[in-house]
Design an enzyme around this catalytic site. Structure first.
Site, PDB file in Angstrom:
ATOM      1  N   GLN A 153      -4.520  -1.508   9.741  1.00  7.97           N
ATOM      2  CA  GLN A 153      -4.479  -2.824   9.111  1.00  7.97           C
ATOM      3  C   GLN A 153      -5.042  -3.884  10.060  1.00  7.97           C
ATOM      4  OE1 GLN A 153      -3.697  -3.323   5.966  1.00  7.97           O
ATOM      5  NE2 GLN A 153      -3.738  -5.559   5.951  1.00  7.97           N
ATOM      6  N   LYS A 170       0.841  -1.204   0.000  1.00  7.36           N
ATOM      7  CA  LYS A 170       0.000   0.000   0.000  1.00  7.36           C
ATOM      8  C   LYS A 170       0.881   1.261   0.000  1.00  7.36           C
ATOM      9  CE  LYS A 170      -3.822  -2.384   2.254  1.00  7.36           C
ATOM     10  NZ  LYS A 170      -4.627  -2.624   3.466  1.00  7.36           N
ATOM     11  N   ASP A 226     -10.752   2.774   4.005  1.00  4.70           N
ATOM     12  CA  ASP A 226     -11.052   1.339   3.898  1.00  4.70           C
ATOM     13  C   ASP A 226     -12.544   1.101   3.657  1.00  4.70           C
ATOM     14  OD1 ASP A 226      -8.949  -0.479   4.022  1.00  4.70           O
ATOM     15  OD2 ASP A 226      -8.685  -0.196   6.185  1.00  4.70           O
TER      16      ASP A 226
HETATM   17  N1  GUN Z   1      -6.691  -6.793   6.256  1.00  6.08           N
HETATM   18  C1  GUN Z   1      -6.957  -7.483   5.120  1.00  6.08           C
HETATM   19  N2  GUN Z   1      -7.490  -6.674   4.191  1.00  6.08           N
HETATM   20  C2  GUN Z   1      -7.554  -5.443   4.739  1.00  6.08           C
HETATM   21  C3  GUN Z   1      -8.005  -4.181   4.255  1.00  6.08           C
HETATM   22  O1  GUN Z   1      -8.475  -4.022   3.134  1.00  6.08           O
HETATM   23  N3  GUN Z   1      -7.894  -3.147   5.121  1.00  6.08           N
HETATM   24  C4  GUN Z   1      -7.404  -3.295   6.381  1.00  6.08           C
HETATM   25  N4  GUN Z   1      -7.364  -2.220   7.157  1.00  6.08           N
HETATM   26  N5  GUN Z   1      -6.980  -4.449   6.861  1.00  6.08           N
HETATM   27  C5  GUN Z   1      -7.062  -5.518   6.039  1.00  6.08           C
END
Ligand code: GUN
Length: 292
Positions: A96, A52, A119
């Site tokens: 996350q 990311k 998100d």
């Molecule tokens: N863990 C797995 N996928 C995601 C996501 O899209 N966002 C976040 N914050 N955690 C995750």
């Protein structure tokens, strides 16, 4: 059968976002800024967050990574969320998941200002999505919609069967596929672990979105000739054929299902690359203060 190339679509959209960021900067606008909070050292989370941050750099965003050890308290994490909510320079941020067991993911998610929730996990964004209001869409369902659009796959009046009812994929994908307009206007059936006759239901599907997290669950005898199959599965299955020692495996038995499909996404290289692009799209929106 046409393979849906998520990597190529993701690269194209990243290019479009980078061009827009360059335009914003040239006009003296603010560089979009994404912050990511990572707790602990889970291998998967480390990899996702690193991707990311790298993607942000590629398109010209500013990014900040904030790390905590596994023993961070819920109060400390809530204080971090509060600080990010109030930091005018940070347009959007993510925490996350998964978080360690002693921290309530619900409490953390709900503490995030929905206007910075890139998100799309906050109940306000989920509720807005459900009734078709402007919102941050969660990454995976948004990536699926983008793939359907870019490949001009007909959805109107089609029967879409969704395997899985998770809050981050199955449920939002069902809402988006049934919404008015394109891509949408589907008749949607959601199947889950308690569903009877999954095979019979899948055989009626024009579009199948497989998001259960069961490697190679969807077999050829469950798929109608000409169906569109979107595979959201990303289970790490041990493998002695790869350097990492595992192989990313989808929810679809690809080799037997693919010949029956009109379109299919591979794993890896299908939906996966699109999820980060969705996050970038949301961060761009956040930078423009579009969601108020
Ligand atoms: N863990 C797995 N996928 C995601 C996501 O899209 N966002 C976040 N914050 N955690 C995750």
């Amino acid at each position: 059968m046409q393979l849906i190339d998520g990597r190529a679509v993701a690269a194209q959209i990243k290019k479009e976002i980078a061009e827009e960021v360059a335009r914003i900067k040239a006009q003296g606008g603010k560089t979009p800024h994404l912050a990511a909070v990572l707790v602990g050292h889970d291998g998967g989370s480390e990899t996702y967050v690193a991707s990311k941050v790298r993607a942000c750099e590629e398109v010209g965003f500013q990014s900040t990574l904030i790390r905590y050890e596994d023993d961070v308290t819920e109060e400390e994490l809530l204080a971090c969320v509060d600080q990010l909510n109030n930091d005018a320079d940070v347009d959007g941020f993510i925490v996350q998941l998964p978080l360690p067991g002693h921290i309530s993911e619900g409490r953390i998610t709900e503490a995030i200002d929905y206007r910075k929730d890139v998100d799309g996990f906050h109940p306000v964004n989920v509720g807005r999505m459900a009734i078709g209001l402007p919102c941050f869409l969660s990454a995976t369902p948004s990536g699926i919609m983008e793939l359907l659009k870019r490949y001009e796959i007909e959805t109107r009046g089609k029967h879409c069967v969704i395997l899985g009812r998770s809050n981050i994929v199955g449920k939002p994908a069902a809402l988006l596929m049934m919404q008015k307009g394109y891509p949408g206007d589907c008749t949607v059936t959601v199947c889950h672990s308690r569903t009877k006759n999954i095979k019979e239901i899948c055989l009626q599907a024009d579009i199948i979105i497989a998001a259960l997290g069961v490697p190679e669950f969807l077999k050829a005898d469950m798929v109608k000739e000409g169906a569109v199959v979107i595979d959201v599965g990303t289970t790490r299955v041990p493998s002695d054929k790869t350097k990492s020692g595992f192989k990313l495996t989808g929810d679809v038995a690809f080799h037997e299902v693919a010949p029956k499909c009109s379109y299919i996404t591979p794993v890896p290289g299908g939906v996966g690359p699109m999820t980060i692009v969705s996050l970038l799209k949301n961060t761009l929106l956040a930078g423009k203060k579009t969601i108020v």
